[in-house]
Every structure is written in C-alpha cells, then in structure tokens.
Write an enzyme that holds these catalytic residues in place. Structure first.
Site, PDB file in Angstrom:
ATOM      1  N   TYR A 131     -12.358  -2.493  -3.176  1.00  0.00           N
ATOM      2  CA  TYR A 131     -12.833  -2.585  -1.792  1.00  0.00           C
ATOM      3  C   TYR A 131     -14.361  -2.575  -1.682  1.00  0.00           C
ATOM      4  O   TYR A 131     -14.896  -2.233  -0.624  1.00  0.00           O
ATOM      5  CB  TYR A 131     -12.248  -1.440  -0.964  1.00  0.00           C
ATOM      6  CG  TYR A 131     -10.808  -1.680  -0.538  1.00  0.00           C
ATOM      7  CD1 TYR A 131     -10.435  -2.850   0.120  1.00  0.00           C
ATOM      8  CD2 TYR A 131      -9.820  -0.719  -0.764  1.00  0.00           C
ATOM      9  CE1 TYR A 131      -9.124  -3.064   0.524  1.00  0.00           C
ATOM     10  CE2 TYR A 131      -8.505  -0.925  -0.362  1.00  0.00           C
ATOM     11  CZ  TYR A 131      -8.173  -2.105   0.290  1.00  0.00           C
ATOM     12  OH  TYR A 131      -6.873  -2.324   0.701  1.00  0.00           O
ATOM     13  N   ASN A 151      -1.882  -0.430   7.107  1.00  0.00           N
ATOM     14  CA  ASN A 151      -1.284  -1.713   7.495  1.00  0.00           C
ATOM     15  C   ASN A 151      -0.394  -2.309   6.396  1.00  0.00           C
ATOM     16  O   ASN A 151      -0.267  -3.516   6.276  1.00  0.00           O
ATOM     17  CB  ASN A 151      -2.370  -2.692   7.974  1.00  0.00           C
ATOM     18  CG  ASN A 151      -3.381  -3.012   6.901  1.00  0.00           C
ATOM     19  OD1 ASN A 151      -3.322  -2.471   5.795  1.00  0.00           O
ATOM     20  ND2 ASN A 151      -4.320  -3.878   7.209  1.00  0.00           N
ATOM     21  N   GLU A 181      -9.231 -10.073  -8.043  1.00  0.00           N
ATOM     22  CA  GLU A 181      -8.258  -8.987  -7.860  1.00  0.00           C
ATOM     23  C   GLU A 181      -7.161  -9.019  -8.924  1.00  0.00           C
ATOM     24  O   GLU A 181      -6.757  -7.971  -9.431  1.00  0.00           O
ATOM     25  CB  GLU A 181      -7.678  -9.052  -6.436  1.00  0.00           C
ATOM     26  CG  GLU A 181      -8.743  -8.729  -5.395  1.00  0.00           C
ATOM     27  CD  GLU A 181      -8.348  -9.022  -3.953  1.00  0.00           C
ATOM     28  OE1 GLU A 181      -9.142  -8.675  -3.076  1.00  0.00           O
ATOM     29  OE2 GLU A 181      -7.272  -9.599  -3.713  1.00  0.00           O
ATOM     30  N   LYS A 210       0.837  -1.208   0.000  1.00  0.00           N
ATOM     31  CA  LYS A 210       0.000   0.000   0.000  1.00  0.00           C
ATOM     32  C   LYS A 210       0.873   1.261   0.000  1.00  0.00           C
ATOM     33  O   LYS A 210       2.099   1.183   0.189  1.00  0.00           O
ATOM     34  CB  LYS A 210      -0.920  -0.041   1.231  1.00  0.00           C
ATOM     35  CG  LYS A 210      -1.882  -1.234   1.212  1.00  0.00           C
ATOM     36  CD  LYS A 210      -2.794  -1.197   2.430  1.00  0.00           C
ATOM     37  CE  LYS A 210      -3.734  -2.391   2.433  1.00  0.00           C
ATOM     38  NZ  LYS A 210      -4.676  -2.345   3.581  1.00  0.00           N
ATOM     39  N   HIS A 260      -1.838  -5.567   1.324  1.00  0.00           N
ATOM     40  CA  HIS A 260      -3.092  -6.294   1.138  1.00  0.00           C
ATOM     41  C   HIS A 260      -2.778  -7.634   0.479  1.00  0.00           C
ATOM     42  O   HIS A 260      -1.900  -7.701  -0.390  1.00  0.00           O
ATOM     43  CB  HIS A 260      -4.036  -5.494   0.219  1.00  0.00           C
ATOM     44  CG  HIS A 260      -5.198  -6.294  -0.266  1.00  0.00           C
ATOM     45  ND1 HIS A 260      -6.362  -6.433   0.468  1.00  0.00           N
ATOM     46  CD2 HIS A 260      -5.368  -7.041  -1.392  1.00  0.00           C
ATOM     47  CE1 HIS A 260      -7.188  -7.233  -0.202  1.00  0.00           C
ATOM     48  NE2 HIS A 260      -6.614  -7.601  -1.335  1.00  0.00           N
TER      49      HIS A 260
HETATM   50  P1  CMP Z   1      -7.020  -4.910   3.640  1.00  0.00           P
HETATM   51  O1  CMP Z   1      -6.494  -6.303   3.837  1.00  0.00           O
HETATM   52  O2  CMP Z   1      -6.456  -4.117   2.529  1.00  0.00           O
HETATM   53  O3  CMP Z   1      -8.618  -4.988   3.455  1.00  0.00           O
HETATM   54  C1  CMP Z   1      -9.494  -3.977   3.890  1.00  0.00           C
HETATM   55  C2  CMP Z   1      -8.798  -2.907   4.642  1.00  0.00           C
HETATM   56  O4  CMP Z   1      -9.635  -2.078   5.420  1.00  0.00           O
HETATM   57  C3  CMP Z   1      -7.863  -3.524   5.653  1.00  0.00           C
HETATM   58  O5  CMP Z   1      -6.771  -4.109   4.994  1.00  0.00           O
HETATM   59  C4  CMP Z   1      -7.553  -2.354   6.561  1.00  0.00           C
HETATM   60  O6  CMP Z   1      -6.446  -1.591   6.103  1.00  0.00           O
HETATM   61  C5  CMP Z   1      -8.802  -1.511   6.420  1.00  0.00           C
HETATM   62  N1  CMP Z   1      -9.547  -1.482   7.686  1.00  0.00           N
HETATM   63  C6  CMP Z   1     -10.141  -2.524   8.295  1.00  0.00           C
HETATM   64  N2  CMP Z   1     -10.739  -2.108   9.428  1.00  0.00           N
HETATM   65  C7  CMP Z   1     -10.504  -0.769   9.520  1.00  0.00           C
HETATM   66  C8  CMP Z   1     -10.875   0.222  10.463  1.00  0.00           C
HETATM   67  N3  CMP Z   1     -11.599  -0.085  11.541  1.00  0.00           N
HETATM   68  N4  CMP Z   1     -10.491   1.490  10.228  1.00  0.00           N
HETATM   69  C9  CMP Z   1      -9.768   1.801   9.130  1.00  0.00           C
HETATM   70  N5  CMP Z   1      -9.381   0.886   8.190  1.00  0.00           N
HETATM   71  C10 CMP Z   1      -9.746  -0.379   8.395  1.00  0.00           C
END
Ligand code: CMP
Length: 143
Positions: free
Chosen positions: A49, A112, A126, A9, A115
């Site tokens: 998403y 984080n 995807e 990311k 993905h």
């Molecule tokens: P990802 O695996 O990319 O899939 C969905 C994303 O939503 C996840 O990683 C997180 O980065 C994001 N996400 C999930 N829960 C939250 C939250 N409570 N607040 C902000 N971002 C979130």
C-alpha cells in the site's frame, strides 16, 4: 495471457467468503494460477500500500490488512485486470452496484472485502510481491 492479483481481505476471510469470491472469478471463466491463505507482515502491507502512505488512513489500513489472514490469488484471462475490477465494484461499497462483490458483501470503505490490481503495472508488481514464480502454475487455456 493477462494476469491480475486479487486478494480477499481479513474481513472476507473471517466471514467465510473466500471460496464463494474465488468461485465468481472461476465461473466468469478466469483461471486461478495461484492461490494461498497467508498472514501479511507489516512490511509487506506497507510495501503493498506504499502509494497510500501519505493518506490519513494509512495506519488504519496497515493494521486492518494485517489483522488476520488474507486469501491471495493470481487470475489469468483476457482483459482480467479491468474485468475483475468491474466484478469487484467501486472502492466505497456504498457506491458499488448490487451484483458486484463489494456491492453484495460490504458496507464500509475501510473493510471492503477485496483488493484487485488497478493496472497492468500494479498487477505485475503485486503478483511478484505476493507470489514466487514456483507458486504460479501455468494452465493450458485449451483444457
Ligand atoms: P484497496 O482497493 O485495497 O486499496 C486501498 C484501500 O484503502 C482501499 O481498498 C480501501 O479499503 C482503503 N481506503 C480508501 N479510502 C479509505 C478511507 N477514506 N478510509 C479508510 N480506508 C480507505
């Protein structure tokens, strides 16, 4: 052979972690059959998403993922979907074990680092969202 979609990311790209993250998957033994740095459009972010569109953080998620370039990859190898998820670690980096990518490099759930596809259906969806067939290079597993 099984394939998964994995994407560093914008936070990971900005911090210069894309190549070391790719190296972890290569060191494990997965083949990189597609890889590119790209800027996601708002449309692509919303489609990617879509399952989260009713969640309160959806707007924040779309604006974060489009805030800078991402490094998208297609990985190939036996069991890669589940194993890459293990290597990535739990969604919330606070719960991700040390030694996992999120456990080692991230603090916040909203930023984080990476993905990874969570099922064969997501992987197929995807990969085709992010890569054209010409951008995926077949490599012989015997090499
Ligand atoms: P990802 O695996 O990319 O899939 C969905 C994303 O939503 C996840 O990683 C997180 O980065 C994001 N996400 C999930 N829960 C939250 C939250 N409570 N607040 C902000 N971002 C979130």
């Amino acid at each position: 052979m099984e394939r998964s979609f994995v994407m560093v990311k914008p936070d990971g790209v900005k911090r210069g972690l894309a190549s070391s993250i790719m190296a972890r998957f290569e060191a494990k033994g997965y083949r990189i059959c597609g890889a590119k740095l790209m800027q996601m459009s708002e449309d692509l972010a919303k489609t990617h998403y879509a399952e989260h569109k009713e969640r309160p953080f959806f707007g924040e998620l779309v604006s974060f993922i489009t805030s800078g370039p991402v490094f998208a990859m297609v990985l190939e190898g036996e069991g890669v979907i589940e194993e890459a998820r293990k290597m990535i670690g739990k969604t919330d980096p606070k719960e991700a074990a040390p030694g996992t990518i999120r456990g080692d490099y991230a603090i916040l759930k909203s930023e984080n680092i990476i993905h990874g596809s969570d099922s064969p259906e997501s992987a197929e969806r995807e990969i085709s969202l992010f890569f054209s067939s010409e951008e995926i290079i077949e490599q012989s597993s015997a090499a």
